[in-house]
Design a protein around this motif. Structure first.
Motif, PDB file in Angstrom:
ATOM      1  N   ASP A 158       4.623   7.642  12.291  1.00 21.76           N
ATOM      2  CA  ASP A 158       4.218   7.959  13.654  1.00 21.76           C
ATOM      3  C   ASP A 158       2.807   7.442  13.893  1.00 21.76           C
ATOM      4  O   ASP A 158       1.862   7.868  13.218  1.00 21.76           O
ATOM      5  N   ALA A 159       2.659   6.527  14.826  1.00 25.18           N
ATOM      6  CA  ALA A 159       1.356   5.982  15.182  1.00 25.18           C
ATOM      7  C   ALA A 159       1.240   6.000  16.698  1.00 25.18           C
ATOM      8  O   ALA A 159       2.127   5.511  17.402  1.00 25.18           O
ATOM      9  N   PHE A 160       0.165   6.557  17.211  1.00 24.54           N
ATOM     10  CA  PHE A 160      -0.004   6.760  18.646  1.00 24.54           C
ATOM     11  C   PHE A 160      -1.004   5.746  19.190  1.00 24.54           C
ATOM     12  O   PHE A 160      -2.151   5.699  18.754  1.00 24.54           O
ATOM     13  N   ILE A 199      -5.206  13.562  15.923  1.00 22.97           N
ATOM     14  CA  ILE A 199      -4.632  12.567  15.016  1.00 22.97           C
ATOM     15  C   ILE A 199      -4.139  11.368  15.817  1.00 22.97           C
ATOM     16  O   ILE A 199      -3.591  11.500  16.919  1.00 22.97           O
ATOM     17  N   SER A 200      -4.359  10.185  15.249  1.00 22.38           N
ATOM     18  CA  SER A 200      -3.852   8.946  15.838  1.00 22.38           C
ATOM     19  C   SER A 200      -2.574   8.492  15.151  1.00 22.38           C
ATOM     20  O   SER A 200      -1.917   7.553  15.604  1.00 22.38           O
ATOM     21  N   GLY A 201      -2.230   9.158  14.033  1.00 23.01           N
ATOM     22  CA  GLY A 201      -1.011   8.811  13.314  1.00 23.01           C
ATOM     23  C   GLY A 201      -0.750   9.781  12.189  1.00 23.01           C
ATOM     24  O   GLY A 201      -1.643  10.533  11.757  1.00 23.01           O
ATOM     25  N   MET A 202       0.485   9.787  11.725  1.00 24.04           N
ATOM     26  CA  MET A 202       0.896  10.629  10.595  1.00 24.04           C
ATOM     27  C   MET A 202       1.950   9.870   9.809  1.00 24.04           C
ATOM     28  O   MET A 202       2.879   9.302  10.387  1.00 24.04           O
ATOM     29  N   GLU A 203       1.803   9.853   8.490  1.00 21.76           N
ATOM     30  CA  GLU A 203       2.731   9.112   7.639  1.00 21.76           C
ATOM     31  C   GLU A 203       3.098   9.935   6.414  1.00 21.76           C
ATOM     32  O   GLU A 203       2.234  10.586   5.805  1.00 21.76           O
ATOM     33  N   PRO A 257       0.829  -1.198   0.000  1.00 19.44           N
ATOM     34  CA  PRO A 257       0.000   0.000   0.000  1.00 19.44           C
ATOM     35  C   PRO A 257       0.868   1.254   0.000  1.00 19.44           C
ATOM     36  O   PRO A 257       2.013   1.230   0.462  1.00 19.44           O
ATOM     37  N   LYS A 258       0.318   2.322  -0.514  1.00 22.11           N
ATOM     38  CA  LYS A 258       1.063   3.582  -0.492  1.00 22.11           C
ATOM     39  C   LYS A 258       1.321   4.000   0.951  1.00 22.11           C
ATOM     40  O   LYS A 258       2.417   4.451   1.302  1.00 22.11           O
ATOM     41  N   PHE A 259       0.303   3.844   1.821  1.00 18.93           N
ATOM     42  CA  PHE A 259       0.424   4.206   3.231  1.00 18.93           C
ATOM     43  C   PHE A 259       0.431   2.932   4.073  1.00 18.93           C
ATOM     44  O   PHE A 259      -0.507   2.141   4.021  1.00 18.93           O
ATOM     45  N   ILE A 260       1.477   2.755   4.857  1.00 18.12           N
ATOM     46  CA  ILE A 260       1.628   1.557   5.668  1.00 18.12           C
ATOM     47  C   ILE A 260       0.544   1.460   6.728  1.00 18.12           C
ATOM     48  O   ILE A 260       0.069   0.369   7.062  1.00 18.12           O
ATOM     49  N   LEU A 261       0.124   2.597   7.278  1.00 23.81           N
ATOM     50  CA  LEU A 261      -0.847   2.597   8.361  1.00 23.81           C
ATOM     51  C   LEU A 261      -2.277   2.369   7.873  1.00 23.81           C
ATOM     52  O   LEU A 261      -3.197   2.301   8.693  1.00 23.81           O
ATOM     53  N   GLY A 262      -2.457   2.253   6.565  1.00 21.70           N
ATOM     54  CA  GLY A 262      -3.804   2.059   6.032  1.00 21.70           C
ATOM     55  C   GLY A 262      -4.262   3.265   5.239  1.00 21.70           C
ATOM     56  O   GLY A 262      -3.469   4.113   4.822  1.00 21.70           O
ATOM     57  N   GLU A 263      -5.572   3.365   5.028  1.00 19.02           N
ATOM     58  CA  GLU A 263      -6.127   4.471   4.262  1.00 19.02           C
ATOM     59  C   GLU A 263      -6.269   5.696   5.159  1.00 19.02           C
ATOM     60  O   GLU A 263      -7.005   5.684   6.151  1.00 19.02           O
TER      61      GLU A 263
END
Length: 575
Positions: free
Chosen positions: A374-376, A325-329, A284-290
């Motif tokens: 960054d994932a919180f 925000i719960s994360g930033m990629e 995926p383009k973003f590892i953390l999902g959509e």
């Protein structure tokens, strides 16, 4: 090394060495010693020799050979480096330290847990001694401690050693781990799938694809080298100390033994299907999902050459409400030129204001080579107030070709305000001078925890001269705890190390980052070992930052003013 020895070594006829050892060479290797310090054979190529005594188990410190080696080391300290190599299965660092203490000896004992280094050196028994030219990786002498002084005298006087001692097997035989039959399909392919293939497949970050046995076999000599020197997998830590972390890279002892033995046996393939050819990837383009919000950073034109000043790029958010925000990629447009990004929750009018924001350590997230998004967790997050914008500090390095970087940012939002505020901090040092040629210039920084907090993550950051870094917690009662040791820092892989379980830090605790810089010509990544180095923003300068991610005790504040006060829970100082 003398010019004459270099010439003979180059043509493979090292002068005056007995015929049986004329072509006896070893591969480069790296190990940690009993204190956790990193040693690599080729690094000491500015010495005439590295002397290695094979010892371990009950013999270490009791058979007299370590004491004898220590005396020889004192007499020939200007000629060679002196190491003990311990390939005895089950030896522990504490035991080794105690044996050295009883013997009143101070020598590095390299812990060869997999036995692969001792095996590659061709040693058979405890008590053997090797003298190796670390520049050419040629074995100059095999013998015992008894024959060592004479051999080193010859090396000093003639630039070579005339012969190896006939006696080298003087102690117990080393019982090497060996596998009768290693299966590519059942043993090797699963090791590669667990540890390597996520980066080494088409379209991924690895420089070549482990797509088949043929590819792996072709690259197997390189694989052997990077495993033996601890370059791969990247991001390795000293797993004998510190806390437990998520997703830490590194082969197990058994995995390393099987992989190296299989490569040494010619990397054979089983009959039947190739497991690597059957693997499929959906990257995926973003590892953390959509993401909930995708932001396009204004494209940045990067010249082919030159030094590029930091760019401060505003990104409009157009938010009509507060969001957590719960994360930033970050998804780089061109990984070859994008060195790092730091996202600030502010819009300073000029660069000096942006640098002031950086000095306070207040940022939402960032990107660097090898760094995870960054994932919180634990119902925590960071607030972006309505009407705010992002200011990106973007650092580029040229690649020899002109290009355009079009980075994207993914923001992941909480549906409702989280329970906790996630924050950041740094234990760093900004005022230092690294002298020209310094191999180990030590630095130290502190972060004071002024309110009860939980530590989630540590991210060491230095530039090309970064050598190693560790984090230690100092608690209010005076006790200390080593949390993380990165014995070989790699500027190209700036990992964040996430704790398996957050660590409680009572108010008054300190987080201490300690490390060192290598400004010598032995550091192959050093831009110029003849010049002193100061703190600065460009990679030609240096940084010493032990970044941290933590949350303070207490629920999410109800007002922005109260939230601002949560950011005043830590201070940073350096010495």
């Amino acid at each position: 090394m003398t010019l004459l020895r270099r010439i003979f070594a180059f043509i493979g006829l090292l002068t005056l060495v007995s015929p049986g050892f004329a072509a006896d060479r070893v591969g480069d290797f790296a190990l940690l010693d009993h204190t956790g310090k990193f040693y690599q054979l080729s690094y000491f190529g500015d010495h005439d020799a590295v002397v290695i005594l094979i010892n371990g188990g009950d013999d270490l410190g009791s058979d007299g050979s370590v004491t004898a080696l220590s005396k020889v080391a004192q007499a020939f300290s200007g000629t060679a480096q002196f190491w003990v190599l311990d390939p005895v299965t089950g030896d522990q660092r504490k035991e080794v330290t105690e044996r050295l203490r009883r013997a009143e000896v101070q020598l590095p004992v390299l812990m060869d847990e997999s036995q692969m280094v001792a095996k590659s050196l061709g040693v058979e028994a405890i008590g053997e001694v090797l003298v190796i030219d670390p520049d050419t990786l040629a074995i100059l002498h095999r013998g015992t401690v008894a024959s060592l002084a004479g051999a080193l005298e010859e090396l000093d006087e003639q630039g070579a050693i005339s012969a190896s001692s006939g006696a080298k097997t003087v102690g117990a035989k080393i019982q090497y781990a060996a596998f009768d039959q290693i299966s590519y399909a059942k043993d090797i392919a699963p090791i590669l799938e667990r540890n390597c293939v996520s980066c080494h497949h088409d379209g991924a970050i690895g420089p070549w694809s482990m797509s088949s046995h043929a590819m792996v076999r072709g690259w197997s000599p390189m694989m052997r080298e990077v495993v033996m020197t601890r370059r791969m997998p990247p991001g390795q830590i000293d797993n004998h100390v510190g806390k437990s972390f998520q997703d830490i890279a590194g082969l197990t002892v058994t995995e390393k033994q099987k992989l190296i033995q299989w490569i040494d046996e010619g990397a054979p393939k089983d009959e039947g299907a190739d497991p690597l050819e059957a693997l499929t990837f959906n990257d995926p383009k973003f590892i953390l999902g959509e993401p909930d919000i995708v932001l396009d950073v204004p494209p940045q034109t990067i010249p082919a050459t030159g030094v590029i000043d930091y760019r401060y790029v505003p990104v409009t958010l157009n938010l009509d409400r507060d969001v957590w925000i719960s994360g930033m990629e970050f998804v780089p447009g061109d990984r070859q030129v994008l060195h790092h990004v730091i996202a600030y929750l502010s819009s300073p009018a000029d660069k000096s204001a942006a640098e002031e924001a950086e000095n306070q350590g207040e940022n939402l997230g960032g990107f660097a080579p090898g760094r995870q998004p960054d994932a919180f967790g634990d119902s925590s997050g960071r607030l972006i107030p309505a009407g705010s914008n992002l200011l990106l500090q973007m650092h580029y390095t040229t690649s020899g070709r002109e290009t355009v970087d079009a980075t994207q940012i993914g923001l992941f939002l909480h549906d409702a305000p989280p329970t906790y505020v996630m924050s950041g901090g740094v234990a760093g040092q900004r005022r230092f001078i690294i002298p020209p040629g310094a191999k180990e210039h030590k630095l130290r920084g502190e972060q004071v925890i002024e309110k009860d907090a939980y530590l989630y993550q540590m991210t060491p950051h230095m530039h090309f001269r970064g050598k190693y870094m560790s984090y230690t917690a100092e608690y209010p009662d005076g006790s200390t705890e080593l949390l993380l040791s990165v014995p070989k820092y790699d500027f190209n892989w700036q990992f964040s190390y996430r704790l398996d379980e957050p660590l409680f830090l009572p108010a008054g605790s300190k987080l201490i980052a300690e490390g060192a810089m290598d400004n010598s010509d032995r550091n192959l990544g050093n831009p110029d070992p003849t010049r002193p180095v100061f703190f600065g923003l460009q990679t030609m300068h240096e940084m010493f930052f032990g970044f941290t991610t933590l949350r303070y005790e207490g629920a999410v504040p109800e007002t922005r003013e109260a939230l601002a006060q949560t950011r005043i829970g830590q201070t940073s100082s350096g010495r």
